[in-house]
Scaffold this motif. Sequence first.
Motif, PDB file in Angstrom:
ATOM      1  N   PHE A   1      -3.386   6.815   2.709  1.00 36.74           N
ATOM      2  CA  PHE A   1      -3.496   5.557   2.032  1.00 36.74           C
ATOM      3  C   PHE A   1      -3.882   4.491   3.036  1.00 36.74           C
ATOM      4  CE2 PHE A   1      -0.389   8.048  -0.334  1.00 36.74           C
ATOM      5  CZ  PHE A   1      -0.990   8.050  -1.582  1.00 36.74           C
ATOM      6  N   GLU A   2      -4.682   3.574   2.605  1.00 33.78           N
ATOM      7  CA  GLU A   2      -5.138   2.507   3.487  1.00 33.78           C
ATOM      8  C   GLU A   2      -4.352   1.235   3.227  1.00 33.78           C
ATOM      9  OE1 GLU A   2      -9.340   2.096   3.032  1.00 33.78           O
ATOM     10  OE2 GLU A   2      -9.685   4.204   3.354  1.00 33.78           O
ATOM     11  N   GLU A   3      -3.028   1.338   3.289  1.00 33.42           N
ATOM     12  CA  GLU A   3      -2.196   0.178   3.008  1.00 33.42           C
ATOM     13  C   GLU A   3      -1.256  -0.056   4.181  1.00 33.42           C
ATOM     14  OE1 GLU A   3       1.290  -0.866  -0.080  1.00 33.42           O
ATOM     15  OE2 GLU A   3      -0.623  -0.296  -0.932  1.00 33.42           O
ATOM     16  N   LEU A   4      -1.360  -1.223   4.775  1.00 36.69           N
ATOM     17  CA  LEU A   4      -0.472  -1.580   5.870  1.00 36.69           C
ATOM     18  C   LEU A   4       0.692  -2.371   5.310  1.00 36.69           C
ATOM     19  CD1 LEU A   4      -3.142  -2.660   8.497  1.00 36.69           C
ATOM     20  CD2 LEU A   4      -1.845  -0.526   8.425  1.00 36.69           C
ATOM     21  N   PRO A   5       1.895  -2.183   5.862  1.00 35.45           N
ATOM     22  CA  PRO A   5       3.042  -2.924   5.330  1.00 35.45           C
ATOM     23  C   PRO A   5       2.912  -4.419   5.556  1.00 35.45           C
ATOM     24  CG  PRO A   5       3.688  -1.441   7.140  1.00 35.45           C
ATOM     25  CD  PRO A   5       2.214  -1.288   6.935  1.00 35.45           C
ATOM     26  N   GLN A 111       4.981   2.909  -5.580  1.00 36.37           N
ATOM     27  CA  GLN A 111       3.768   3.536  -6.104  1.00 36.37           C
ATOM     28  C   GLN A 111       2.579   3.087  -5.265  1.00 36.37           C
ATOM     29  OE1 GLN A 111       3.173   3.272 -10.309  1.00 36.37           O
ATOM     30  NE2 GLN A 111       1.066   4.023 -10.197  1.00 36.37           N
ATOM     31  N   PHE A 112       1.797   4.054  -4.796  1.00 40.50           N
ATOM     32  CA  PHE A 112       0.593   3.766  -4.023  1.00 40.50           C
ATOM     33  C   PHE A 112      -0.662   4.151  -4.798  1.00 40.50           C
ATOM     34  CE2 PHE A 112       3.967   4.294  -0.946  1.00 40.50           C
ATOM     35  CZ  PHE A 112       3.764   3.232  -0.087  1.00 40.50           C
ATOM     36  N   GLY A 113      -0.633   5.333  -5.417  1.00 44.08           N
ATOM     37  CA  GLY A 113      -1.802   5.821  -6.140  1.00 44.08           C
ATOM     38  C   GLY A 113      -1.724   5.520  -7.617  1.00 44.08           C
ATOM     39  N   ALA A 114      -2.821   5.766  -8.298  1.00 45.27           N
ATOM     40  CA  ALA A 114      -2.888   5.635  -9.754  1.00 45.27           C
ATOM     41  C   ALA A 114      -3.847   6.708 -10.260  1.00 45.27           C
ATOM     42  CB  ALA A 114      -3.366   4.247 -10.150  1.00 45.27           C
ATOM     43  N   SER A 115      -3.658   7.092 -11.499  1.00 47.29           N
ATOM     44  CA  SER A 115      -4.515   8.138 -12.061  1.00 47.29           C
ATOM     45  C   SER A 115      -4.843   7.819 -13.508  1.00 47.29           C
ATOM     46  CB  SER A 115      -3.805   9.490 -11.970  1.00 47.29           C
ATOM     47  OG  SER A 115      -2.636   9.476 -12.761  1.00 47.29           O
ATOM     48  N   GLY A 127      -9.081   2.955  -5.406  1.00 46.18           N
ATOM     49  CA  GLY A 127      -8.351   1.746  -5.028  1.00 46.18           C
ATOM     50  C   GLY A 127      -6.849   1.863  -5.210  1.00 46.18           C
ATOM     51  N   GLY A 128      -6.390   2.907  -5.895  1.00 51.99           N
ATOM     52  CA  GLY A 128      -4.960   3.128  -6.043  1.00 51.99           C
ATOM     53  C   GLY A 128      -4.303   2.218  -7.055  1.00 51.99           C
ATOM     54  N   ALA A 129      -3.005   2.030  -6.899  1.00 51.52           N
ATOM     55  CA  ALA A 129      -2.206   1.257  -7.843  1.00 51.52           C
ATOM     56  C   ALA A 129      -2.499  -0.232  -7.732  1.00 51.52           C
ATOM     57  CB  ALA A 129      -0.726   1.514  -7.590  1.00 51.52           C
ATOM     58  N   THR A 130      -2.414  -0.900  -8.866  1.00 49.06           N
ATOM     59  CA  THR A 130      -2.585  -2.354  -8.892  1.00 49.06           C
ATOM     60  C   THR A 130      -1.281  -3.014  -8.447  1.00 49.06           C
ATOM     61  OG1 THR A 130      -1.783  -2.589 -11.154  1.00 49.06           O
ATOM     62  CG2 THR A 130      -4.157  -2.160 -10.863  1.00 49.06           C
ATOM     63  N   LEU A 132       0.511  -5.022 -10.156  1.00 53.05           N
ATOM     64  CA  LEU A 132       1.454  -4.932 -11.262  1.00 53.05           C
ATOM     65  C   LEU A 132       2.098  -3.550 -11.323  1.00 53.05           C
ATOM     66  CD1 LEU A 132       2.827  -6.124 -13.746  1.00 53.05           C
ATOM     67  CD2 LEU A 132       0.829  -5.403 -15.093  1.00 53.05           C
ATOM     68  N   GLN A 133       1.310  -2.498 -11.153  1.00 56.38           N
ATOM     69  CA  GLN A 133       1.861  -1.141 -11.155  1.00 56.38           C
ATOM     70  C   GLN A 133       2.877  -0.970 -10.031  1.00 56.38           C
ATOM     71  OE1 GLN A 133      -2.022   0.806 -11.002  1.00 56.38           O
ATOM     72  NE2 GLN A 133      -1.522   1.894 -12.895  1.00 56.38           N
ATOM     73  N   LYS A 134       2.593  -1.522  -8.874  1.00 58.05           N
ATOM     74  CA  LYS A 134       3.518  -1.423  -7.738  1.00 58.05           C
ATOM     75  C   LYS A 134       4.823  -2.148  -8.042  1.00 58.05           C
ATOM     76  CE  LYS A 134      -0.160  -1.007  -4.350  1.00 58.05           C
ATOM     77  NZ  LYS A 134      -0.836  -1.606  -3.201  1.00 58.05           N
ATOM     78  N   GLN A 135       4.722  -3.311  -8.664  1.00 58.46           N
ATOM     79  CA  GLN A 135       5.907  -4.090  -9.007  1.00 58.46           C
ATOM     80  C   GLN A 135       6.759  -3.355 -10.041  1.00 58.46           C
ATOM     81  OE1 GLN A 135       4.975  -7.940 -10.611  1.00 58.46           O
ATOM     82  NE2 GLN A 135       7.097  -8.429 -11.060  1.00 58.46           N
ATOM     83  N   ILE A 136       6.122  -2.816 -11.071  1.00 54.79           N
ATOM     84  CA  ILE A 136       6.841  -2.082 -12.117  1.00 54.79           C
ATOM     85  C   ILE A 136       7.528  -0.854 -11.528  1.00 54.79           C
ATOM     86  CG2 ILE A 136       6.520  -0.658 -14.191  1.00 54.79           C
ATOM     87  CD1 ILE A 136       4.394  -2.708 -15.067  1.00 54.79           C
ATOM     88  N   ALA A 137       6.856  -0.140 -10.641  1.00 50.35           N
ATOM     89  CA  ALA A 137       7.402   1.088 -10.057  1.00 50.35           C
ATOM     90  C   ALA A 137       8.728   0.843  -9.354  1.00 50.35           C
ATOM     91  CB  ALA A 137       6.397   1.706  -9.088  1.00 50.35           C
ATOM     92  N   LEU A 138       8.875  -0.296  -8.715  1.00 51.57           N
ATOM     93  CA  LEU A 138      10.115  -0.579  -7.994  1.00 51.57           C
ATOM     94  C   LEU A 138      11.298  -0.791  -8.929  1.00 51.57           C
ATOM     95  CD1 LEU A 138       8.905  -2.812  -5.056  1.00 51.57           C
ATOM     96  CD2 LEU A 138       9.765  -0.467  -4.964  1.00 51.57           C
TER      97      LEU A 138
END
Length: 174
Positions: A1-5, A111-115, A127-130, A132-138
């Motif tokens: 994943f190309e996401e830095l904290p 959540q990092f990915g999406a399908s 591009g993975g999860a949006t 909003l998807q990341k927020q909901i996942a938590l």
Amino acid sequence: FEELPTEASTAQLEVHLWRRKVAVVPDWLEQKVALPSLDVDWEAAGLERCSKSVQVGMSNRYPGGAPGGVLGTGKYQEPIFFAERPELLVSLLVSQRLEPNEALIISGARQFGASTGIGPGVRAVPGGATALQKQIALSQDLMQVDALDFRDPSIPNEFSDAAIHRELLKLYAG
């Protein structure tokens, strides 16, 4: 994943796992406790998009949809959930197989990915999860329980008393 904290993404970096077991099977007909209220959000466009929810994964006895599952040929609910939230993979290392009276509950997985799609048609979303998807996942927990393969002729009929009592017990454990 190309996401830095970032500071916002490190606010919750703990994944919690609970293994719950029912030691004494309740007499379902004698239960006097009312069921909790259930809210269904039809506007959320899918169960996976409901915040503050428990997503129930029913696979075989092993988390992640084994055999095959997330590390093999899995293309359905649980393996997709694990692929989109790789922190769930920790449960594969620390959880032994689930018994009929047990449930594994996992919270805090980001959540990092999406399908899109399911089964042979499942595809990763570029591009993975949006956000909003990341927020909901938590706000979601995952409850893993084992499931019976009702295609097996040695398994009781899906709507038999034995099968229904078994399903109730697993969900009661969670």
